[in-house]
Motif scaffolding. Structure first.
Motif, mmCIF file in Angstrom:
data_model
loop_
_atom_site.group_PDB
_atom_site.id
_atom_site.type_symbol
_atom_site.label_atom_id
_atom_site.label_comp_id
_atom_site.label_asym_id
_atom_site.label_seq_id
_atom_site.Cartn_x
_atom_site.Cartn_y
_atom_site.Cartn_z
ATOM 1 N N LEU A 119 18.206 -1.854 42.906
ATOM 2 C CA LEU A 119 19.109 -1.677 44.083
ATOM 3 C C LEU A 119 20.325 -2.553 44.424
ATOM 4 O O LEU A 119 21.228 -2.099 44.420
ATOM 5 N N GLY A 120 20.361 -4.664 43.878
ATOM 6 C CA GLY A 120 21.619 -4.646 44.520
ATOM 7 C C GLY A 120 22.621 -4.385 42.904
ATOM 8 O O GLY A 120 23.725 -4.446 43.952
ATOM 9 N N VAL A 121 22.439 -3.895 41.840
ATOM 10 C CA VAL A 121 23.333 -3.973 40.769
ATOM 11 C C VAL A 121 24.004 -2.870 41.022
ATOM 12 O O VAL A 121 25.547 -2.688 41.219
ATOM 13 N N TYR A 122 23.445 -1.538 41.809
ATOM 14 C CA TYR A 122 23.231 -0.178 41.549
ATOM 15 C C TYR A 122 24.394 -0.526 42.470
ATOM 16 O O TYR A 122 25.403 0.757 42.966
ATOM 17 N N TYR A 123 24.319 -1.073 43.768
ATOM 18 C CA TYR A 123 25.046 -0.701 45.028
ATOM 19 C C TYR A 123 26.895 -1.703 44.851
ATOM 20 O O TYR A 123 27.916 -1.324 44.832
ATOM 21 N N PHE A 124 26.239 -2.479 43.524
ATOM 22 C CA PHE A 124 28.008 -3.263 43.029
ATOM 23 C C PHE A 124 28.643 -2.457 41.885
ATOM 24 O O PHE A 124 29.266 -2.390 41.946
ATOM 25 N N ALA A 125 27.508 -1.734 41.851
ATOM 26 C CA ALA A 125 28.351 -1.225 40.448
ATOM 27 C C ALA A 125 29.620 -0.344 40.763
ATOM 28 O O ALA A 125 28.860 0.277 41.390
ATOM 29 N N ARG A 126 30.401 -0.218 39.479
ATOM 30 C CA ARG A 126 31.292 1.005 40.250
ATOM 31 C C ARG A 126 31.763 1.968 38.802
ATOM 32 O O ARG A 126 32.201 0.973 37.507
ATOM 33 N N PRO A 127 31.738 2.757 38.573
ATOM 34 C CA PRO A 127 32.643 3.511 37.560
ATOM 35 C C PRO A 127 33.776 3.740 37.470
ATOM 36 O O PRO A 127 34.452 3.604 38.405
ATOM 37 N N VAL A 128 34.750 2.741 36.483
ATOM 38 C CA VAL A 128 36.214 2.797 36.319
ATOM 39 C C VAL A 128 36.760 3.813 35.349
ATOM 40 O O VAL A 128 36.430 3.644 34.397
ATOM 41 N N ARG A 129 37.372 4.694 35.414
ATOM 42 C CA ARG A 129 37.716 6.102 34.846
ATOM 43 C C ARG A 129 38.404 5.319 32.995
ATOM 44 O O ARG A 129 39.256 3.923 33.369
ATOM 45 N N SER A 130 38.074 5.839 32.629
ATOM 46 C CA SER A 130 38.709 5.178 31.027
ATOM 47 C C SER A 130 38.054 3.696 30.554
ATOM 48 O O SER A 130 38.112 3.508 29.302
ATOM 49 N N VAL A 131 37.291 3.025 31.661
ATOM 50 C CA VAL A 131 36.253 1.903 31.276
ATOM 51 C C VAL A 131 34.959 1.683 31.152
ATOM 52 O O VAL A 131 34.669 1.272 29.708
ATOM 53 N N GLY A 132 34.428 2.580 31.805
ATOM 54 C CA GLY A 132 32.880 2.465 31.829
ATOM 55 C C GLY A 132 32.442 2.311 33.302
ATOM 56 O O GLY A 132 33.194 1.959 34.392
ATOM 57 N N ILE A 133 31.198 1.441 32.882
ATOM 58 C CA ILE A 133 30.849 1.277 34.836
ATOM 59 C C ILE A 133 30.571 -0.046 34.921
ATOM 60 O O ILE A 133 29.523 -1.005 33.586
ATOM 61 N N THR A 134 31.367 -0.925 35.676
ATOM 62 C CA THR A 134 31.669 -2.442 35.414
ATOM 63 C C THR A 134 30.901 -3.070 37.061
ATOM 64 O O THR A 134 30.271 -2.245 38.140
ATOM 65 N N GLY A 170 16.730 -10.588 35.718
ATOM 66 C CA GLY A 170 18.168 -9.544 35.496
ATOM 67 C C GLY A 170 18.447 -9.181 34.884
ATOM 68 O O GLY A 170 19.570 -8.281 34.295
ATOM 69 N N VAL A 171 17.893 -8.917 33.360
ATOM 70 C CA VAL A 171 18.131 -7.785 32.395
ATOM 71 C C VAL A 171 18.061 -6.535 32.701
ATOM 72 O O VAL A 171 18.852 -5.665 32.602
ATOM 73 N N PHE A 172 16.796 -6.067 33.264
ATOM 74 C CA PHE A 172 15.661 -4.656 33.252
ATOM 75 C C PHE A 172 16.817 -4.485 34.412
ATOM 76 O O PHE A 172 17.038 -3.033 34.442
ATOM 77 N N GLY A 173 17.184 -5.490 35.728
ATOM 78 C CA GLY A 173 17.466 -4.576 36.862
ATOM 79 C C GLY A 173 19.437 -4.429 36.567
ATOM 80 O O GLY A 173 19.692 -3.952 37.135
ATOM 81 N N THR A 174 19.002 -4.943 35.535
ATOM 82 C CA THR A 174 21.419 -5.283 35.451
ATOM 83 C C THR A 174 21.399 -3.278 34.327
ATOM 84 O O THR A 174 22.274 -2.676 34.874
ATOM 85 N N LEU A 175 20.408 -3.411 33.369
ATOM 86 C CA LEU A 175 20.378 -1.992 32.639
ATOM 87 C C LEU A 175 20.026 -1.493 33.792
ATOM 88 O O LEU A 175 20.856 -0.085 33.766
ATOM 89 N N LEU A 176 19.138 -1.074 34.523
ATOM 90 C CA LEU A 176 19.033 0.339 35.330
ATOM 91 C C LEU A 176 19.863 0.403 36.416
ATOM 92 O O LEU A 176 20.058 1.361 36.603
ATOM 93 N N GLY A 177 20.045 -0.321 37.075
ATOM 94 C CA GLY A 177 21.174 -0.124 38.109
ATOM 95 C C GLY A 177 22.097 -0.140 38.161
ATOM 96 O O GLY A 177 23.072 0.973 38.204
ATOM 97 N N ALA A 178 22.831 -0.650 37.150
ATOM 98 C CA ALA A 178 24.320 -0.112 35.591
ATOM 99 C C ALA A 178 24.756 0.415 35.210
ATOM 100 O O ALA A 178 25.924 1.065 35.387
ATOM 101 N N ASP A 179 23.681 1.074 34.395
ATOM 102 C CA ASP A 179 23.862 1.798 33.192
ATOM 103 C C ASP A 179 23.256 2.601 33.511
ATOM 104 O O ASP A 179 23.230 4.395 33.426
ATOM 105 N N ILE A 180 21.073 2.780 33.378
ATOM 106 C CA ILE A 180 21.233 3.677 33.343
ATOM 107 C C ILE A 180 20.856 4.757 34.457
ATOM 108 O O ILE A 180 21.139 6.282 34.546
ATOM 109 N N LEU A 181 20.840 4.179 35.614
ATOM 110 C CA LEU A 181 21.524 4.622 36.958
ATOM 111 C C LEU A 181 22.456 5.309 37.250
ATOM 112 O O LEU A 181 22.175 6.377 38.091
ATOM 113 N N HIS A 182 23.478 5.379 36.310
ATOM 114 C CA HIS A 182 24.485 5.661 36.903
ATOM 115 C C HIS A 182 25.212 6.863 35.444
ATOM 116 O O HIS A 182 25.657 6.600 35.133
ATOM 117 N N LEU A 183 24.501 7.557 34.937
ATOM 118 C CA LEU A 183 24.687 7.545 33.830
ATOM 119 C C LEU A 183 25.124 8.303 33.844
ATOM 120 O O LEU A 183 25.600 9.854 33.619
#
Length: 222
Positions: A119-134, A170-183
């Motif tokens: 949840l925390g990573v999902y809140y802070f993650a941002r899609p950046v155009r031409s770059v990806g999810i940061t 940290g691994v599971f939460g980061t991949l879920l919050g930053a990548d999977i939930l932002h697909l």
């Protein structure tokens, strides 16, 4: 990144601890195995395995630019195919290691800490155009360390599992919050290539393991 394990050893040495004993007790791995996995993650970060691709949506109707005597359309990106890949060093190896750790961790505490990090990573993650999810590099490690400390304290299990809990959540939460939930967001990024566990989340996963091991090493020897 290459200096991080040496910084870890320096901190351990300054605390008057033996590196081999600390790594063995904190991660349940020998120093050689820990270093080999770390280097494999770094080198694996250069490898991306394509999984699928999709047609990215085009832009909106091109805006018109007035010019003396006429109006012209401004060139715009009109869509192409985006390839989605899985990063070996930022996803496959860390997930495999985290799964191994998870088999030796209390399940309820691991699920709770992973949810908090997600949840925390999902809140802070941002899609950046031409770059990806940061995501800010230090968000995943501090979230996972804090959540793991709280969960283990509440459960009264001590801090012997802190490093493994921090890394796995940290691994599971980061991949879920930053990548999977932002697909769903990657369709609007406008990039030819998107990597799950790649740029934007890779640094956070590496730093999570190092910081978690340092803090766990100190706490478990106090």
């Amino acid at each position: 990144m290459l200096l991080l394990p040496f910084i870890l050893l320096a901190v351990i040495a300054l605390a008057g601890l033996a590196a081999a004993d600390v790594v063995g007790s904190a991660l349940g791995l020998s120093p050689l195995a820990a270093l080999a996995i770390y280097m494999a993650i770094l080198l694996g970060g250069l490898i991306n395995i394509p999984v699928y691709e999709f047609k990215s949506p085009g832009g909106t109707e091109p805006p018109m630019m007035p010019y003396p005597g006429a109006r012209y359309k401004i060139p715009q990106w009109q869509g192409h195919r985006t390839v989605v890949s899985v990063n070996v060093g930022g996803c496959i190896i860390p997930v495999a290691l985290s799964t191994y750790f998870a088999l030796h961790l209390p399940l309820k505490e691991l699920l709770m800490t992973t949810l908090i990090v997600t949840l925390g990573v999902y809140y802070f993650a941002r899609p950046v155009r031409s770059v990806g999810i940061t995501v800010p590099t230090f968000v995943p490690p501090f979230l996972s360390v804090g959540a793991s400390l709280a969960a283990l304290s509440i459960a009264g299990n001590g801090f012997a599992d802190l490093a493994r809990m921090t890394f796995a959540s940290g691994v599971f939460g980061t991949l879920l919050g930053a990548d999977i939930l932002h697909l769903g967001s990657i369709r609007s990024i406008g990039s030819d290539f998107v990597s799950i566990g790649g740029a934007g989340t890779f640094d956070g996963i590496i730093v999570t393991g190092v910081i978690g091991t340092i803090i766990a090493a100190i706490l478990t020897t106090i």
